[in-house]
Design an enzyme around this catalytic site. Structure first.
Site, PDB file in Angstrom:
ATOM      1  N   ARG A 122      -3.400   6.593  -2.336  1.00  0.00           N
ATOM      2  CA  ARG A 122      -4.659   7.309  -2.564  1.00  0.00           C
ATOM      3  C   ARG A 122      -5.194   7.076  -3.981  1.00  0.00           C
ATOM      4  O   ARG A 122      -6.345   6.739  -4.163  1.00  0.00           O
ATOM      5  CB  ARG A 122      -4.470   8.806  -2.303  1.00  0.00           C
ATOM      6  CG  ARG A 122      -3.941   9.066  -0.901  1.00  0.00           C
ATOM      7  CD  ARG A 122      -4.642  10.208  -0.204  1.00  0.00           C
ATOM      8  NE  ARG A 122      -4.278  10.201   1.215  1.00  0.00           N
ATOM      9  CZ  ARG A 122      -5.019   9.653   2.154  1.00  0.00           C
ATOM     10  NH1 ARG A 122      -6.157   9.074   1.858  1.00  0.00           N
ATOM     11  NH2 ARG A 122      -4.637   9.675   3.416  1.00  0.00           N
ATOM     12  N   HIS A 177       4.136  -2.972   0.569  1.00  0.00           N
ATOM     13  CA  HIS A 177       2.901  -2.737   1.330  1.00  0.00           C
ATOM     14  C   HIS A 177       1.794  -2.372   0.341  1.00  0.00           C
ATOM     15  O   HIS A 177       1.940  -1.456  -0.457  1.00  0.00           O
ATOM     16  CB  HIS A 177       3.134  -1.609   2.328  1.00  0.00           C
ATOM     17  CG  HIS A 177       2.073  -1.476   3.389  1.00  0.00           C
ATOM     18  ND1 HIS A 177       0.724  -1.435   3.099  1.00  0.00           N
ATOM     19  CD2 HIS A 177       2.168  -1.382   4.743  1.00  0.00           C
ATOM     20  CE1 HIS A 177       0.033  -1.317   4.232  1.00  0.00           C
ATOM     21  NE2 HIS A 177       0.887  -1.289   5.253  1.00  0.00           N
ATOM     22  N   TYR A 225      -3.234   1.229   1.483  1.00  0.00           N
ATOM     23  CA  TYR A 225      -4.109   0.999   2.648  1.00  0.00           C
ATOM     24  C   TYR A 225      -5.554   1.371   2.356  1.00  0.00           C
ATOM     25  O   TYR A 225      -6.434   1.197   3.189  1.00  0.00           O
ATOM     26  CB  TYR A 225      -3.590   1.714   3.901  1.00  0.00           C
ATOM     27  CG  TYR A 225      -3.248   3.168   3.704  1.00  0.00           C
ATOM     28  CD1 TYR A 225      -4.235   4.137   3.662  1.00  0.00           C
ATOM     29  CD2 TYR A 225      -1.920   3.563   3.555  1.00  0.00           C
ATOM     30  CE1 TYR A 225      -3.921   5.464   3.464  1.00  0.00           C
ATOM     31  CE2 TYR A 225      -1.588   4.893   3.351  1.00  0.00           C
ATOM     32  CZ  TYR A 225      -2.596   5.832   3.312  1.00  0.00           C
ATOM     33  OH  TYR A 225      -2.276   7.147   3.105  1.00  0.00           O
ATOM     34  N   HIS A 240      -3.501  -4.761   4.764  1.00  0.00           N
ATOM     35  CA  HIS A 240      -4.444  -4.635   5.877  1.00  0.00           C
ATOM     36  C   HIS A 240      -5.641  -5.519   5.554  1.00  0.00           C
ATOM     37  O   HIS A 240      -6.247  -5.354   4.483  1.00  0.00           O
ATOM     38  CB  HIS A 240      -4.896  -3.181   6.037  1.00  0.00           C
ATOM     39  CG  HIS A 240      -3.794  -2.242   6.416  1.00  0.00           C
ATOM     40  ND1 HIS A 240      -3.968  -0.883   6.550  1.00  0.00           N
ATOM     41  CD2 HIS A 240      -2.486  -2.470   6.698  1.00  0.00           C
ATOM     42  CE1 HIS A 240      -2.820  -0.321   6.899  1.00  0.00           C
ATOM     43  NE2 HIS A 240      -1.913  -1.261   6.987  1.00  0.00           N
ATOM     44  N   GLU A 299      -1.500  -7.889   8.228  1.00  0.00           N
ATOM     45  CA  GLU A 299      -0.991  -7.007   9.273  1.00  0.00           C
ATOM     46  C   GLU A 299      -1.950  -6.993  10.460  1.00  0.00           C
ATOM     47  O   GLU A 299      -3.170  -6.927  10.296  1.00  0.00           O
ATOM     48  CB  GLU A 299      -0.806  -5.581   8.713  1.00  0.00           C
ATOM     49  CG  GLU A 299      -0.262  -4.617   9.764  1.00  0.00           C
ATOM     50  CD  GLU A 299       0.252  -3.299   9.200  1.00  0.00           C
ATOM     51  OE1 GLU A 299       0.307  -3.155   7.959  1.00  0.00           O
ATOM     52  OE2 GLU A 299       0.606  -2.429  10.013  1.00  0.00           O
ATOM     53  N   ASP A 339       2.506  -5.254  13.951  1.00  0.00           N
ATOM     54  CA  ASP A 339       2.759  -3.815  14.085  1.00  0.00           C
ATOM     55  C   ASP A 339       2.678  -3.476  15.575  1.00  0.00           C
ATOM     56  O   ASP A 339       1.632  -3.650  16.206  1.00  0.00           O
ATOM     57  CB  ASP A 339       1.713  -3.038  13.275  1.00  0.00           C
ATOM     58  CG  ASP A 339       2.004  -1.542  13.233  1.00  0.00           C
ATOM     59  OD1 ASP A 339       2.179  -0.942  14.315  1.00  0.00           O
ATOM     60  OD2 ASP A 339       2.038  -0.976  12.131  1.00  0.00           O
ATOM     61  N   HIS A 363       0.010  -0.973  16.528  1.00  0.00           N
ATOM     62  CA  HIS A 363      -1.339  -1.528  16.370  1.00  0.00           C
ATOM     63  C   HIS A 363      -1.680  -2.521  17.481  1.00  0.00           C
ATOM     64  O   HIS A 363      -2.769  -2.453  18.056  1.00  0.00           O
ATOM     65  CB  HIS A 363      -1.475  -2.220  15.013  1.00  0.00           C
ATOM     66  CG  HIS A 363      -1.325  -1.302  13.840  1.00  0.00           C
ATOM     67  ND1 HIS A 363      -1.380  -1.732  12.546  1.00  0.00           N
ATOM     68  CD2 HIS A 363      -1.121   0.037  13.786  1.00  0.00           C
ATOM     69  CE1 HIS A 363      -1.212  -0.709  11.721  1.00  0.00           C
ATOM     70  NE2 HIS A 363      -1.043   0.378  12.454  1.00  0.00           N
ATOM     71  N   HIS A 393       6.483  -4.330  12.200  1.00  0.00           N
ATOM     72  CA  HIS A 393       6.448  -2.877  12.021  1.00  0.00           C
ATOM     73  C   HIS A 393       6.755  -2.286  13.380  1.00  0.00           C
ATOM     74  O   HIS A 393       6.010  -2.518  14.335  1.00  0.00           O
ATOM     75  CB  HIS A 393       5.063  -2.407  11.566  1.00  0.00           C
ATOM     76  CG  HIS A 393       4.785  -2.668  10.113  1.00  0.00           C
ATOM     77  ND1 HIS A 393       3.522  -2.559   9.585  1.00  0.00           N
ATOM     78  CD2 HIS A 393       5.622  -2.982   9.100  1.00  0.00           C
ATOM     79  CE1 HIS A 393       3.591  -2.827   8.278  1.00  0.00           C
ATOM     80  NE2 HIS A 393       4.839  -3.087   7.965  1.00  0.00           N
ATOM     81  N   ASP A 403      -4.456   3.888  16.476  1.00  0.00           N
ATOM     82  CA  ASP A 403      -3.539   3.790  15.338  1.00  0.00           C
ATOM     83  C   ASP A 403      -2.938   5.133  14.932  1.00  0.00           C
ATOM     84  O   ASP A 403      -3.141   5.610  13.821  1.00  0.00           O
ATOM     85  CB  ASP A 403      -4.238   3.130  14.124  1.00  0.00           C
ATOM     86  CG  ASP A 403      -3.253   2.837  12.993  1.00  0.00           C
ATOM     87  OD1 ASP A 403      -2.043   3.057  13.185  1.00  0.00           O
ATOM     88  OD2 ASP A 403      -3.706   2.410  11.917  1.00  0.00           O
ATOM     89  N   HIS A 408       0.867   6.508  14.901  1.00  0.00           N
ATOM     90  CA  HIS A 408       2.261   6.138  15.154  1.00  0.00           C
ATOM     91  C   HIS A 408       3.029   7.314  15.761  1.00  0.00           C
ATOM     92  O   HIS A 408       2.783   8.464  15.408  1.00  0.00           O
ATOM     93  CB  HIS A 408       2.957   5.729  13.864  1.00  0.00           C
ATOM     94  CG  HIS A 408       2.293   4.585  13.159  1.00  0.00           C
ATOM     95  ND1 HIS A 408       2.808   4.010  12.037  1.00  0.00           N
ATOM     96  CD2 HIS A 408       1.153   3.904  13.421  1.00  0.00           C
ATOM     97  CE1 HIS A 408       2.022   3.027  11.633  1.00  0.00           C
ATOM     98  NE2 HIS A 408       0.989   2.952  12.456  1.00  0.00           N
ATOM     99  N   GLU A 437       7.830   2.786  10.718  1.00  0.00           N
ATOM    100  CA  GLU A 437       6.786   3.573  10.020  1.00  0.00           C
ATOM    101  C   GLU A 437       6.428   4.750  10.908  1.00  0.00           C
ATOM    102  O   GLU A 437       5.269   5.051  11.135  1.00  0.00           O
ATOM    103  CB  GLU A 437       5.528   2.726   9.817  1.00  0.00           C
ATOM    104  CG  GLU A 437       5.701   1.457   9.053  1.00  0.00           C
ATOM    105  CD  GLU A 437       4.413   0.634   9.014  1.00  0.00           C
ATOM    106  OE1 GLU A 437       3.819   0.401  10.087  1.00  0.00           O
ATOM    107  OE2 GLU A 437       4.013   0.260   7.914  1.00  0.00           O
TER     108      GLU A 437
HETATM  109 ZN    ZN Z   1      -0.728   2.118  11.593  1.00  0.00          ZN
HETATM  110 FE    FE Z   2       2.054  -0.964  10.088  1.00  0.00          FE
HETATM  111 FE    FE Z   3       0.163  -1.005   7.366  1.00  0.00          FE
END
Ligand code: ZN
Ligand code: FE
Ligand code: FE
Length: 276
Positions: free
Chosen positions: A37, A67, A70, A107, A142, A176, A179, A211, A224, A226, A256
């Site tokens: 963030r 990673h 995001y 991403h 990803e 993923d 995803h 992932h 999306d 999880h 994740e």
């Molecule tokens: Zn995700």
């Molecule tokens: Fe992922």
């Molecule tokens: Fe990701």
């Protein structure tokens, strides 16, 4: 070796992430390079990195996965946002180089109304600025669920990005499971065909990490969200096939799922028990 681990908080450093990984029976892990963030980055702790490298060797931690936050979007319509994303990725990669055994996942971005083609053009241009001949770190695109205007929801989009990048050998793909299932690749009923398709369009040699997440939503939902392993629409049987698949089994797998450390430990135990 079955390479399995989960997403961990990097706030206490790399050595701490090794400790946690060993505690839950893993041998690899993923972490955010910075607070997703905020975007601020901490000073480099060289002592932690040196100790990390020693412990990684001793404990067979062959590969880990960094990673990108995001929140970055290198195909934003806003130039400042794009610039921030590019600078963040450059700085992240410089740091990851110090670890010597990490890949870097990001991403691809959201085109926010500019259209897929323009989005891909901007991602390509960003990567052509970010990647250097000297870097050893592989950068992974990803696969995305296709929520909003996300790019990377199809293998074709990922292929187009790779096609435009000069230093293709520095790029790979992270698949993923949540995803791709949400995006409309039926890894539950037809894993082999999905992988055939991946091979046809991108080339299976580009696939570098998985992932491993269940999905709270059904096939092709583009959501999306999880879910814990075995508690969503993908289900245990499909995960057993995924972790044992000839074309996937040697890749590192990263959970994740919505869990604390104890939950991750349980999931790693389940997955290990299903591994043939
Ligand atoms: Zn995700
Ligand atoms: Fe992922
Ligand atoms: Fe990701």
């Amino acid at each position: 070796m079955f390479k399995i681990g989960c997403h961990l908080s990097a706030s206490k450093g790399y050595v701490h992430m090794i400790d946690e990984t060993l505690k839950i029976g893993g041998n690899t892990f993923q972490f955010f390079t910075r607070n997703p963030r905020g975007g601020a980055i901490k000073d480099i702790n060289y002592a932690d990195i040196e100790e990390y490298k020693k412990l990684a060797l001793q404990n067979n931690i062959e590969i880990i996965l960094a990673h990108a936050p995001y929140t970055i979007n290198v195909c934003s319509a806003n130039e400042e946002t794009r610039r921030f994303g590019i600078d963040t990725m450059k700085e992240d990669i410089e740091r990851i180089e110090l670890l010597e055994n990490s890949m870097y996942n990001f991403h691809p971005g959201s085109h926010v109304g500019q259209g897929v083609e323009e989005g891909i053009r901007l991602i390509v241009s960003a990567l052509n600025e970010i990647l250097t001949k000297e870097q050893k770190t592989l950068v992974l695109l990803e696969t995305m669920a296709g929520k909003g205007s996300e790019i990377g929801k199809s293998f074709e989009e990922i292929r187009k990005i790779i096609d435009g990048v000069n230093l293709k050998e520095k790029l790979g793909v992270c698949l993923d499971t949540c995803h791709v299932y949400d995006a409309g690749y039926d890894i539950v009923m037809d894993l082999d065909n999905v992988l055939n398709k991946f091979d046809e369009v991108i080339g299976i040699d580009k696939l570098k990490a998985v992932h491993i997440n269940d999905s709270k939503n059904p096939y092709e939902s583009h959501k999306d969200r999880h879910e814990k392993i075995g508690q969503g629409y993908i289900g245990l049987e499909a995960f057993s096939k995924i972790i044992n698949n000839e074309r996937l089994r040697n890749l590192p797998f990263y959970l994740e799922t919505p869990n604390e450390l104890d939950g991750y430990k349980e999931e790693i135990e389940i997955l290990k028990s299903m591994r043939k």
